[in-house]
Design a protein around this motif. Structure first.
Motif, PDB file in Angstrom:
ATOM      1  N   ILE A 145       0.840  -1.195   0.000  1.00 14.50           N
ATOM      2  CA  ILE A 145       0.000   0.000   0.000  1.00 14.50           C
ATOM      3  C   ILE A 145       0.875   1.245   0.000  1.00 14.50           C
ATOM      4  O   ILE A 145       1.943   1.275   0.617  1.00 14.50           O
ATOM      5  CB  ILE A 145      -0.928   0.007   1.232  1.00 14.50           C
ATOM      6  N   VAL A 146       0.411   2.272  -0.702  1.00 15.02           N
ATOM      7  CA  VAL A 146       1.146   3.531  -0.817  1.00 15.02           C
ATOM      8  C   VAL A 146       0.244   4.687  -0.399  1.00 15.02           C
ATOM      9  O   VAL A 146      -0.921   4.744  -0.805  1.00 15.02           O
ATOM     10  CB  VAL A 146       1.623   3.753  -2.269  1.00 15.02           C
ATOM     11  N   LEU A 147       0.778   5.619   0.397  1.00 18.36           N
ATOM     12  CA  LEU A 147       0.057   6.835   0.772  1.00 18.36           C
ATOM     13  C   LEU A 147       0.902   8.036   0.349  1.00 18.36           C
ATOM     14  O   LEU A 147       2.063   8.160   0.757  1.00 18.36           O
ATOM     15  CB  LEU A 147      -0.194   6.897   2.280  1.00 18.36           C
ATOM     16  N   VAL A 148       0.303   8.915  -0.429  1.00 14.68           N
ATOM     17  CA  VAL A 148       0.971  10.131  -0.894  1.00 14.68           C
ATOM     18  C   VAL A 148       0.220  11.347  -0.343  1.00 14.68           C
ATOM     19  O   VAL A 148      -1.010  11.388  -0.364  1.00 14.68           O
ATOM     20  CB  VAL A 148       1.002  10.193  -2.435  1.00 14.68           C
ATOM     21  N   ASN A 149       0.964  12.334   0.142  1.00 10.18           N
ATOM     22  CA  ASN A 149       0.387  13.587   0.661  1.00 10.18           C
ATOM     23  C   ASN A 149      -0.718  13.364   1.697  1.00 10.18           C
ATOM     24  O   ASN A 149      -1.795  13.978   1.618  1.00 10.18           O
ATOM     25  CB  ASN A 149      -0.171  14.440  -0.483  1.00 10.18           C
ATOM     26  N   PRO A 150      -0.512  12.503   2.697  1.00 10.96           N
ATOM     27  CA  PRO A 150      -1.574  12.250   3.677  1.00 10.96           C
ATOM     28  C   PRO A 150      -1.847  13.451   4.575  1.00 10.96           C
ATOM     29  O   PRO A 150      -0.935  14.226   4.898  1.00 10.96           O
ATOM     30  CB  PRO A 150      -1.020  11.076   4.490  1.00 10.96           C
ATOM     31  N   ILE A 151      -3.107  13.611   4.948  1.00 11.63           N
ATOM     32  CA  ILE A 151      -3.544  14.668   5.862  1.00 11.63           C
ATOM     33  C   ILE A 151      -4.464  14.040   6.904  1.00 11.63           C
ATOM     34  O   ILE A 151      -5.343  13.247   6.567  1.00 11.63           O
ATOM     35  CB  ILE A 151      -4.304  15.780   5.118  1.00 11.63           C
ATOM     36  N   VAL A 152      -4.296  14.394   8.160  1.00 10.57           N
ATOM     37  CA  VAL A 152      -5.189  13.951   9.229  1.00 10.57           C
ATOM     38  C   VAL A 152      -6.225  15.045   9.449  1.00 10.57           C
ATOM     39  O   VAL A 152      -5.869  16.195   9.663  1.00 10.57           O
ATOM     40  CB  VAL A 152      -4.420  13.704  10.541  1.00 10.57           C
ATOM     41  N   TYR A 153      -7.513  14.692   9.379  1.00  9.35           N
ATOM     42  CA  TYR A 153      -8.530  15.723   9.588  1.00  9.35           C
ATOM     43  C   TYR A 153      -9.425  15.463  10.794  1.00  9.35           C
ATOM     44  O   TYR A 153     -10.188  16.335  11.200  1.00  9.35           O
ATOM     45  CB  TYR A 153      -9.376  15.933   8.327  1.00  9.35           C
ATOM     46  N   LYS A 154      -9.340  14.289  11.396  1.00 11.34           N
ATOM     47  CA  LYS A 154     -10.053  14.021  12.643  1.00 11.34           C
ATOM     48  C   LYS A 154      -9.241  13.034  13.468  1.00 11.34           C
ATOM     49  O   LYS A 154      -8.533  12.188  12.928  1.00 11.34           O
ATOM     50  CB  LYS A 154     -11.454  13.462  12.389  1.00 11.34           C
ATOM     51  N   ALA A 155      -9.379  13.147  14.795  1.00  9.68           N
ATOM     52  CA  ALA A 155      -8.685  12.238  15.693  1.00  9.68           C
ATOM     53  C   ALA A 155      -9.564  11.965  16.906  1.00  9.68           C
ATOM     54  O   ALA A 155     -10.362  12.809  17.316  1.00  9.68           O
ATOM     55  CB  ALA A 155      -7.360  12.845  16.135  1.00  9.68           C
ATOM     56  N   SER A 156      -9.418  10.786  17.485  1.00 10.57           N
ATOM     57  CA  SER A 156     -10.233  10.418  18.640  1.00 10.57           C
ATOM     58  C   SER A 156      -9.707  11.061  19.916  1.00 10.57           C
ATOM     59  O   SER A 156      -8.513  11.361  20.029  1.00 10.57           O
ATOM     60  CB  SER A 156     -10.247   8.899  18.816  1.00 10.57           C
ATOM     61  N   GLN A 157     -10.588  11.248  20.879  1.00 12.77           N
ATOM     62  CA  GLN A 157     -10.178  11.740  22.185  1.00 12.77           C
ATOM     63  C   GLN A 157      -9.486  10.642  22.976  1.00 12.77           C
ATOM     64  O   GLN A 157      -8.593  10.910  23.779  1.00 12.77           O
ATOM     65  CB  GLN A 157     -11.400  12.252  22.961  1.00 12.77           C
ATOM     66  N   LYS A 158      -9.884   9.418  22.735  1.00 10.30           N
ATOM     67  CA  LYS A 158      -9.271   8.291  23.432  1.00 10.30           C
ATOM     68  C   LYS A 158      -7.842   8.101  22.951  1.00 10.30           C
ATOM     69  O   LYS A 158      -7.552   8.190  21.760  1.00 10.30           O
ATOM     70  CB  LYS A 158     -10.069   7.016  23.170  1.00 10.30           C
ATOM     71  N   THR A 159      -6.926   7.838  23.879  1.00 12.59           N
ATOM     72  CA  THR A 159      -5.537   7.590  23.527  1.00 12.59           C
ATOM     73  C   THR A 159      -5.101   6.220  24.034  1.00 12.59           C
ATOM     74  O   THR A 159      -5.703   5.659  24.950  1.00 12.59           O
ATOM     75  CB  THR A 159      -4.611   8.670  24.118  1.00 12.59           C
TER      76      THR A 159
END
Length: 268
Positions: A145-159
């Protein structure tokens, strides 16, 4: 890579990604959490404090890698801390041609040879927004699998707290706390844009590799107590760099001012 799971991760098979060292790619079991992680939308300023890249601004739009910046000489080799390449800016990619495909092939090759299952471009000396992985960790098995120019737009509160390692920090393992789930936007090797939700173990893998694309290293996200436990090992890598290059280390753990942890993220 060694891992220590301190909370039961949420695992979506369709979103499965590999860990970044084969030592951690075959956990015995994964069980869905009784309470799935809740995603929260966060502001651009909040995402920046958490160390995540947000949608590119107009100035960022101009920061595409040139043809020359995608040039490389095989065989690729793993870049180790404290080489400044690991802290350099990684430009976005907007040319999906044979050169990019060749780079991806070479990255998979070095990944397999170093017993990894995931690798980011800056870890092989190419400062662009690119990562590759294969959950099976074996050539000819699993899915590449390949990921190019990834951006994170949401994240969980749980860690979740995991014991992480990194090919750029050979033999070093320590606990890092990260969000249990993230939602990302990226492009594939052909330039096709897609979105994916990652939870638990796959989210952990992605966040580690994504950090490399931001010039962030895994010890940037450690608490002071944890960082102290690997201080001597980091100093040893700095000495190794100086002996190999004949140059002073570009950064020293003795001068490190530490980080402020915000909701499981580290901001410098």
């Amino acid at each position: 890579m060694a891992t220590r799971i301190h909370a039961t991760p949420v695992l979506s098979y369709s979103a499965l990604l590999p860990f970044f060292s084969r030592r951690a790619t075959r956990p015995t079991t994964f069980r869905p959490s009784p309470s799935p992680c809740r995603f929260v939308s966060v502001s651009v300023s909040s995402m920046a404090r958490r160390g995540f890249s947000t949608s590119p601004s107009s100035s960022q739009e101009d920061q595409f890698a040139s043809s020359e910046e995608l040039r490389f000489e095989p065989p690729l080799r793993i870049v180790e801390y404290p080489d400044p390449i690991l802290r350099a800016k990684n430009k976005r990619i907007n040319t999906f041609d044979e050169r990019l495909k060749k780079l991806v092939v070479e990255m998979f090759d070095v990944m397999y040879k170093t017993d990894g299952v995931g690798l980011s471009a800056p870890q092989v000396g190419v400062n662009v927004q690119l990562m590759v992985f294969n959950p099976a960790g074996e050539r000819g098995e699993g899915e590449e699998i390949v990921l190019v120019n990834p951006i994170v737009y949401k994240a969980s509160q749980k860690t979740i707290l995991f014991n992480e390692g990194c090919l750029s920090f050979p033999g070093i393992y320590a606990d890092v706390e990260r969000p249990a789930s993230v939602k990302i936007d990226a492009r594939d090797i052909t330039g096709r844009r897609f979105k994916v939700n990652l939870s638990g173990f796959p989210a952990r893998v992605f966040q580690h590799e994504f950090d490399h694309l931001q010039g962030t290293l895994f010890f940037d996200r450690m608490t002071q107590d944890v960082l102290e436990s690997i201080r001597s090992e980091l100093k040893a890598l700095e000495k190794k760099y100086e002996e190999k290059t004949g140059k002073p280390s570009p950064e020293k753990i003795e001068d490190y001012e530490g980080i402020k942890v915000v909701a499981g993220f580290a901001g410098r």
